[in-house]
Design a protein around this motif. Structure first.
Motif, PDB file in Angstrom:
ATOM      1  N   GLU A  15       0.839  -1.191   0.000  1.00  0.00           N
ATOM      2  CA  GLU A  15       0.000   0.000   0.000  1.00  0.00           C
ATOM      3  C   GLU A  15       0.878   1.247   0.000  1.00  0.00           C
ATOM      4  N   GLY A  16       0.548   2.172  -0.880  1.00  0.00           N
ATOM      5  CA  GLY A  16       1.322   3.398  -1.009  1.00  0.00           C
ATOM      6  C   GLY A  16       2.395   3.334  -2.085  1.00  0.00           C
ATOM      7  N   ALA A  17       2.724   2.151  -2.527  1.00  0.00           N
ATOM      8  CA  ALA A  17       3.734   2.003  -3.582  1.00  0.00           C
ATOM      9  C   ALA A  17       3.094   2.242  -4.941  1.00  0.00           C
ATOM     10  N   ASN A  75       0.122   0.095 -20.981  1.00  0.00           N
ATOM     11  CA  ASN A  75       0.311  -0.250 -19.573  1.00  0.00           C
ATOM     12  C   ASN A  75      -0.450   0.693 -18.654  1.00  0.00           C
ATOM     13  N   LEU A  76      -0.998   0.118 -17.611  1.00  0.00           N
ATOM     14  CA  LEU A  76      -1.784   0.865 -16.624  1.00  0.00           C
ATOM     15  C   LEU A  76      -0.894   1.222 -15.444  1.00  0.00           C
ATOM     16  N   ARG A  77      -1.015   2.450 -14.952  1.00  0.00           N
ATOM     17  CA  ARG A  77      -0.168   2.896 -13.850  1.00  0.00           C
ATOM     18  C   ARG A  77      -0.993   3.643 -12.812  1.00  0.00           C
ATOM     19  N   LYS A  78      -0.460   3.588 -11.585  1.00  0.00           N
ATOM     20  CA  LYS A  78      -1.015   4.399 -10.502  1.00  0.00           C
ATOM     21  C   LYS A  78       0.138   4.735  -9.573  1.00  0.00           C
ATOM     22  N   PRO A  79       0.307   5.991  -9.200  1.00  0.00           N
ATOM     23  CA  PRO A  79       1.483   6.381  -8.410  1.00  0.00           C
ATOM     24  C   PRO A  79       1.470   5.875  -6.978  1.00  0.00           C
ATOM     25  N   SER A  84      -8.012  -0.485  -1.323  1.00  0.00           N
ATOM     26  CA  SER A  84      -9.263  -0.709  -2.061  1.00  0.00           C
ATOM     27  C   SER A  84      -9.029  -0.972  -3.546  1.00  0.00           C
ATOM     28  N   ASP A  85      -7.788  -0.825  -4.001  1.00  0.00           N
ATOM     29  CA  ASP A  85      -7.490  -1.119  -5.410  1.00  0.00           C
ATOM     30  C   ASP A  85      -7.319  -2.609  -5.671  1.00  0.00           C
ATOM     31  N   ALA A  86      -7.276  -3.415  -4.621  1.00  0.00           N
ATOM     32  CA  ALA A  86      -7.145  -4.858  -4.811  1.00  0.00           C
ATOM     33  C   ALA A  86      -8.340  -5.376  -5.590  1.00  0.00           C
ATOM     34  N   ALA A  87      -8.074  -5.978  -6.739  1.00  0.00           N
ATOM     35  CA  ALA A  87      -9.127  -6.425  -7.661  1.00  0.00           C
ATOM     36  C   ALA A  87      -8.444  -7.090  -8.844  1.00  0.00           C
ATOM     37  N   GLU A  88      -9.247  -7.504  -9.804  1.00  0.00           N
ATOM     38  CA  GLU A  88      -8.688  -8.035 -11.043  1.00  0.00           C
ATOM     39  C   GLU A  88      -8.829  -6.984 -12.135  1.00  0.00           C
ATOM     40  N   LYS A 107      -6.348 -12.013 -20.236  1.00  0.00           N
ATOM     41  CA  LYS A 107      -6.755 -12.964 -19.218  1.00  0.00           C
ATOM     42  C   LYS A 107      -6.818 -12.352 -17.827  1.00  0.00           C
ATOM     43  N   GLY A 108      -6.376 -11.133 -17.710  1.00  0.00           N
ATOM     44  CA  GLY A 108      -6.495 -10.437 -16.443  1.00  0.00           C
ATOM     45  C   GLY A 108      -5.257 -10.529 -15.577  1.00  0.00           C
ATOM     46  N   THR A 109      -5.083  -9.528 -14.721  1.00  0.00           N
ATOM     47  CA  THR A 109      -4.033  -9.514 -13.700  1.00  0.00           C
ATOM     48  C   THR A 109      -4.689  -9.262 -12.357  1.00  0.00           C
ATOM     49  N   MET A 110      -4.462 -10.160 -11.430  1.00  0.00           N
ATOM     50  CA  MET A 110      -5.003  -9.996 -10.085  1.00  0.00           C
ATOM     51  C   MET A 110      -4.035  -9.159  -9.259  1.00  0.00           C
ATOM     52  N   LEU A 111      -4.522  -8.052  -8.743  1.00  0.00           N
ATOM     53  CA  LEU A 111      -3.702  -7.167  -7.914  1.00  0.00           C
ATOM     54  C   LEU A 111      -3.985  -7.429  -6.443  1.00  0.00           C
ATOM     55  N   LEU A 112      -2.950  -7.752  -5.724  1.00  0.00           N
ATOM     56  CA  LEU A 112      -3.036  -7.915  -4.274  1.00  0.00           C
ATOM     57  C   LEU A 112      -2.288  -6.759  -3.627  1.00  0.00           C
ATOM     58  N   VAL A 113      -2.859  -6.175  -2.594  1.00  0.00           N
ATOM     59  CA  VAL A 113      -2.244  -5.038  -1.916  1.00  0.00           C
ATOM     60  C   VAL A 113      -1.894  -5.454  -0.497  1.00  0.00           C
ATOM     61  N   SER A 114      -0.634  -5.367  -0.180  1.00  0.00           N
ATOM     62  CA  SER A 114      -0.188  -5.748   1.171  1.00  0.00           C
ATOM     63  C   SER A 114      -0.071  -4.504   2.044  1.00  0.00           C
ATOM     64  N   PRO A 115      -0.318  -4.679   3.361  1.00  0.00           N
ATOM     65  CA  PRO A 115      -0.270  -3.520   4.262  1.00  0.00           C
ATOM     66  C   PRO A 115       1.151  -2.987   4.430  1.00  0.00           C
TER      67      PRO A 115
END
Lengths: 115, 116
Positions: A15-17, A75-79, A84-88, A107-115
């Motif tokens: 989170e925050g990265a 490519n998709l980016r977010k600074p 809450s961005d955890a999703a596919e 086929k999708g990319t699953m994003l996991l957000v760690s604390p």
């Protein structure tokens, strides 16, 4: 025929990265390009789209994407990622030949957000 | 309604049963699409309607799949004699104009079909 490749099945980000999700397309000309997000039990929500013009497009929720013709990439980016961005995330393309055409999804990319 | 709705949200069918999946598009939307999303995959196109006309059904995987939109609004996707490989989430999307234009597709929440 069109195809969309998302090389990363899963990505874990703190989170925050910052975040970058990769997407490559295959099409004879420049297609229309999209990024969608899908949360569990939810439909696909459009984050942003590229049709023409400025190759850096801004979307909702602080996302942006850059179209690079030389690399056939979008490519998709977010600074700064929020939990809450955890999703596919799905990249999609659509041709713009005369007549209609439908979306071709990766086929999708699953994003996991760690604390 | 405010968005695309689909019913049922979940459906369990025994192999060989027939199922019917309903899609209510956004009011006034001309175009309607059905997609199939298998587990771990992206959505794949099944069929497209412009008003009541089914203009493309090239993505339907077999003749057991049938879709209709008789009055140009609500659509039903029917699967006859369901097989285990039919297990997937079925997504419906609508857009305000003809697909050849730039109009965005709005997706419903999907129907998760499980064939046992």
């Amino acid at each position: 025929a069109q195809s969309v490749t998302q090389p990363d099945i899963h990505i874990t980000v703190s989170e925050g990265a910052s975040l970058e999700l990769r997407c490559n397309y295959s099409y004879g000309a420049t297609p229309y390009l999209f990024w969608y997000v899908q949360s569990p039990g939810q439909g696909l929500q459009l984050l942003l789209k590229y049709f023409s013009g400025d190759t850096l497009v801004q979307g909702i929720k602080g996302f942006e994407a850059e179209f690079k013709r030389s690399q056939s990439s979008f490519n998709l980016r977010k600074p700064s990622v929020h939990w809450s961005d955890a999703a596919e995330y799905f990249c999609a393309s659509r041709g713009h030949d005369s007549g209609y055409s439908t979306l071709t999804f990766g086929k999708g990319t699953m994003l996991l957000v760690s604390p | 309604g405010a968005g695309v709705s689909q019913s049922p949200r979940y459906k369990v069918a025994k192999r060989g049963q027939d199922v019917a999946l309903r899609c209510d598009p956004i009011s006034g939307h001309v175009s309607l699409f059905w997609y199939q999303q298998a587990l771990g995959q992206g959505p794949e196109f099944l069929t497209y309607f412009q008003n009541e006309a089914q203009l493309d059904k090239s993505g339907l995987p077999s003749d057991r799949f049938f879709a209709e939109r008789p009055e140009g609004s609500v659509s039903t996707l029917k699967i006859q004699r369901t097989q285990q490989e039919d297990s997937a989430v079925y997504l419906c999307a609508s857009s305000s104009g003809e697909v050849a234009t730039d109009h965005e597709q709005y997706f419903g929440p999907g129907t998760r079909l499980t064939v046992t």
